[in-house]
Design an enzyme around this catalytic site. Structure first.
Site, short mmCIF file in Angstrom:
data_model
loop_
_atom_site.label_atom_id
_atom_site.label_comp_id
_atom_site.label_asym_id
_atom_site.label_seq_id
_atom_site.Cartn_x
_atom_site.Cartn_y
_atom_site.Cartn_z
N HIS A 320 -8.82 0.62 -3.35
CA HIS A 320 -8.10 1.36 -4.40
C HIS A 320 -8.94 2.55 -4.84
CE1 HIS A 320 -5.72 2.25 -7.96
NE2 HIS A 320 -4.76 1.59 -7.35
N ARG A 329 -1.92 -7.07 -10.52
CA ARG A 329 -0.55 -7.17 -9.99
C ARG A 329 -0.53 -8.06 -8.75
NH1 ARG A 329 0.44 -0.82 -9.35
NH2 ARG A 329 -1.55 -1.14 -8.30
N ARG A 401 9.07 2.26 -9.85
CA ARG A 401 8.21 3.36 -10.29
C ARG A 401 8.98 4.40 -11.12
NH1 ARG A 401 2.84 4.44 -9.17
NH2 ARG A 401 2.80 2.21 -9.50
N ARG A 421 -1.36 23.92 -13.44
CA ARG A 421 -1.82 24.88 -12.43
C ARG A 421 -3.35 24.88 -12.42
NH1 ARG A 421 -4.36 28.11 -9.23
NH2 ARG A 421 -3.21 29.92 -8.43
N1 NMX Z 1 -9.73 -0.64 5.22
C1 NMX Z 1 -10.69 0.03 5.93
N2 NMX Z 1 -11.36 1.09 5.43
C2 NMX Z 1 -11.10 1.45 4.17
C3 NMX Z 1 -10.16 0.78 3.38
C4 NMX Z 1 -9.45 -0.30 3.96
N3 NMX Z 1 -8.51 -0.96 3.28
N4 NMX Z 1 -10.11 1.37 2.16
C5 NMX Z 1 -11.00 2.38 2.18
N5 NMX Z 1 -11.59 2.44 3.41
C6 NMX Z 1 -12.55 3.44 3.87
C7 NMX Z 1 -11.95 4.82 3.68
O1 NMX Z 1 -11.02 5.13 4.72
C8 NMX Z 1 -13.18 5.69 3.63
O2 NMX Z 1 -13.65 5.83 4.95
P1 NMX Z 1 -14.33 7.23 5.46
O3 NMX Z 1 -15.48 7.46 4.55
O4 NMX Z 1 -14.70 6.93 6.87
O5 NMX Z 1 -13.27 8.28 5.32
C9 NMX Z 1 -14.16 4.81 2.87
O6 NMX Z 1 -13.71 3.44 3.05
C10 NMX Z 1 -14.28 5.10 1.40
O7 NMX Z 1 -13.01 5.02 0.81
P2 NMX Z 1 -12.86 4.73 -0.76
O8 NMX Z 1 -13.52 5.84 -1.49
O9 NMX Z 1 -13.28 3.35 -1.05
O10 NMX Z 1 -11.26 4.76 -0.94
P3 NMX Z 1 -10.33 5.97 -1.41
O11 NMX Z 1 -10.38 6.06 -2.88
O12 NMX Z 1 -10.62 7.20 -0.63
O13 NMX Z 1 -8.89 5.47 -0.93
C11 NMX Z 1 -7.15 3.87 -0.63
C12 NMX Z 1 -8.20 4.45 -1.59
C13 NMX Z 1 -6.23 2.95 -1.38
C14 NMX Z 1 -6.31 5.05 -0.06
C15 NMX Z 1 -7.89 3.15 0.51
O14 NMX Z 1 -8.61 2.06 -0.01
C16 NMX Z 1 -6.96 2.67 1.61
O15 NMX Z 1 -6.68 3.45 2.53
N6 NMX Z 1 -6.44 1.40 1.56
C17 NMX Z 1 -5.49 0.90 2.50
C18 NMX Z 1 -4.10 1.44 2.19
C19 NMX Z 1 -3.52 0.81 0.94
O16 NMX Z 1 -3.53 -0.39 0.75
N7 NMX Z 1 -2.94 1.67 0.07
C20 NMX Z 1 -2.23 1.16 -1.12
C21 NMX Z 1 -2.86 1.57 -2.46
C22 NMX Z 1 -2.06 1.01 -3.60
N8 NMX Z 1 -0.76 1.70 -3.74
O17 NMX Z 1 0.25 1.08 -3.85
O18 NMX Z 1 -0.71 2.93 -3.76
C1 MLT Z 2 -0.14 2.71 -7.81
O1 MLT Z 2 0.44 1.72 -8.27
O2 MLT Z 2 0.25 3.88 -8.04
C2 MLT Z 2 -1.29 2.50 -6.87
O3 MLT Z 2 -2.02 1.36 -7.18
C3 MLT Z 2 -2.11 3.71 -6.57
C4 MLT Z 2 -2.94 4.30 -7.66
O4 MLT Z 2 -2.99 3.85 -8.79
O5 MLT Z 2 -3.64 5.29 -7.31
#
Ligand code: NMX
Ligand code: MLT
Length: 439
Positions: A320, A329, A401, A421
């Site tokens: 996250h 949740r 949402r 902006r």
């Molecule tokens: N599996 C593998 N690698 C991961 C994951 C994961 N679930 N989450 C983060 N990383 C990697 C990420 O890709 C990054 O790699 P690199 O430096 O090589 O680019 C590194 O760990 C650092 O990432 P973070 O700073 O911890 O995460 P960030 O804040 O950038 O991204 C998410 C947050 C949610 C986008 C990321 O954790 C993710 O891609 N999770 C899987 C997708 C997911 O479940 N999304 C749903 C979020 C909730 N929603 O409903 O929106």
């Molecule tokens: C959301 O419910 O919007 C997700 O957990 C993503 C976020 O808070 O960045």
């Protein structure tokens, strides 16, 4: 004209607050609230305070609070449908809009208002029927929201000429109409794609979530119960997430709620945001197929997680941008699964993943949060009740949402919030700043 109790209450809390905020900013506008770094600018502005959203606030350790109430508190305190154990989403909308917990009459009033406003114009269904069946449900959902923009009371009022201080009034009408109509549109998309286009008429006696389950074709009381929980917990996650921020940004150009919300839904449709709920189930199905359908052991799961990471992919449902602990949740859904489907195989896999994945992700030493988010669990609950069509799941997230992002958009209008902006710079500019500092 008939009085609208909710509208009057909203005006009663929001308009005085607009004056209060103006005074607050006048007196304290130069107060410094933080500093930020080059790294933050390059990594998606994480942790930078850049906007105010009144409806909810996310604590990295504790999770989301809606007007100060946590998810477990809301499951306890919000009004429920008769015989139910889960809250009515009408209540969370009221809470976000008015800032106080609703009583039973307040939620019945919201429910009735949405039932009265729920008629979807025929051209929206006609438009949906022209789309190829291969069109992703989220694309259809976004197109349908845009098709409903013909009904925008705000757009019509703006064209006629409206005083700035009255913007909130037609926005309220759009927000209420749009929320009222979304379940019908979403159910139409579902039945068109997966149930041979055999549609189910709404039942105006049911609450918003119960009626949604009914129109989708799930009349089992347990599905209505799940839908009430689902639509409550996905409603809002403060203002910076992609769907909320996009809705706010597009709305800041005075786009009406249809334009702003449709844009927000296009953000939700990304796999790192709301689409993760479909990706989680797709990934679990691939895992099961990889082991020829057998119930996987923890070692098998571990092997599959490592395979995913080694292929340069993310493990969906984990991580996250803000949270640093297990998403409450996720825990609410795990509690639901343990109560109502303790023997469900997919839920058992989800719970095994909760044990296996975090230590592996932690071991990578780069991920900031190895814990599960909301999307890690939702699909398994839906499959249990027969809703196996996982491409549709993000539409359910989107219907929920709407409550948060549209309540916030209405607050934006009542507070007279300006065009957003932010400034942007080039890497050359960044380098020059560093050089100057070291000179
Ligand atoms: N599996 C593998 N690698 C991961 C994951 C994961 N679930 N989450 C983060 N990383 C990697 C990420 O890709 C990054 O790699 P690199 O430096 O090589 O680019 C590194 O760990 C650092 O990432 P973070 O700073 O911890 O995460 P960030 O804040 O950038 O991204 C998410 C947050 C949610 C986008 C990321 O954790 C993710 O891609 N999770 C899987 C997708 C997911 O479940 N999304 C749903 C979020 C909730 N929603 O409903 O929106
Ligand atoms: C959301 O419910 O919007 C997700 O957990 C993503 C976020 O808070 O960045």
């Amino acid at each position: 004209m008939k009085t609208d109790i909710l509208k009057d209450k909203f005006a009663g809390v929001a308009l005085p607050m607009a004056t209060e905020i103006k005074e607050f900013v006048k007196e304290n506008g130069s107060h410094i609230i933080g500093q930020y770094t080059i790294e933050q600018v390059y990594s998606g502005m994480k942790g930078m305070v850049g906007m105010v959203t009144e409806t909810s606030k996310l604590d990295p350790e504790e999770g989301i609070r809606f007007r100060g109430y946590s998810i477990p508190e809301l499951r306890e305190k919000l009004p429920r449908a008769p015989h139910d154990t889960e809250p009515l989403p009408e209540g969370i909308f009221y809470l976000m809009l008015i800032g106080e917990l609703p009583n039973e009459d307040d939620v019945i009033n919201v429910s009735n208002a949405w039932a009265r406003r729920s008629q979807v114009p025929k051209h929206v269904f006609d438009m949906l029927d022209t789309l190829p069946l291969s069109t992703h449900p989220m694309t259809q959902f976004s197109c349908a929201i845009m098709a409903m923009q013909t009904e925008s009371v705000f757009a019509a009022a703006y064209r006629k000429g409206i005083n700035k201080k009255d913007y909130w009034d037609p926005t309220y009408e759009d927000v209420m109409n749009l929320i009222a109509r979304l379940p019908r549109v979403a159910a139409y998309i579902y039945r068109r794609l997966y149930k041979n286009g055999v549609h189910i008429e709404p039942d105006p006696k049911l609450d918003w979530a119960g009626n949604f389950a009914h129109m989708l074709g799930y009349d089992d009381y347990n599905v209505k119960r799940l839908m009430r929980l689902y639509l409550t917990i996905h409603a809002d996650h403060e203002g910076g997430n992609v769907s909320a921020h996009t809705t706010h940004l597009v709305g800041s150009a005075l786009g009406d709620p249809y334009l702003a919300f449709s844009a927000g839904m296009n953000g939700l449709a990304g796999p790192l945001h709301g689409l993760a709920n479909q990706e989680v189930v797709r990934w679990i199905m691939d895992l099961r197929n990889f082991y020829s359908g057998a119930m996987p052991t923890k070692d098998m799961i571990k092997e599959y997680v490592l395979k995913t990471i080694n292929e340069g992919k993310v493990v969906p449902g984990y991580g996250h941008a803000v949270l640093r602990k297990t998403d409450p949740r996720f825990l609410a859904q795990m509690d639901f699964a343990n109560k109502y489907m303790p023997d469900d195989e997919n839920c058992k896999i989800v719970h095994m993943l909760y044990e296996v994945v975090p230590p592996i992700l932690e071991g990578l030493r780069k991920i900031k949060n190895p814990w599960p988010n909301v999307d890690a669990h939702s699909g398994a609950l839906l499959i249990h009740y027969g809703m196996i069509e996982y491409d549709f799941y993000t539409v359910l997230f989107g219907v929920s949402r709407a409550l948060g992002v549209l309540a916030s958009l209405l607050w934006d209008r009542a507070l007279g919030n300006p065009l957003e902006r932010p400034g942007s710079v080039t890497t050359e500019w960044m380098k020059a700043q560093v050089m100057k500092a070291h000179a």
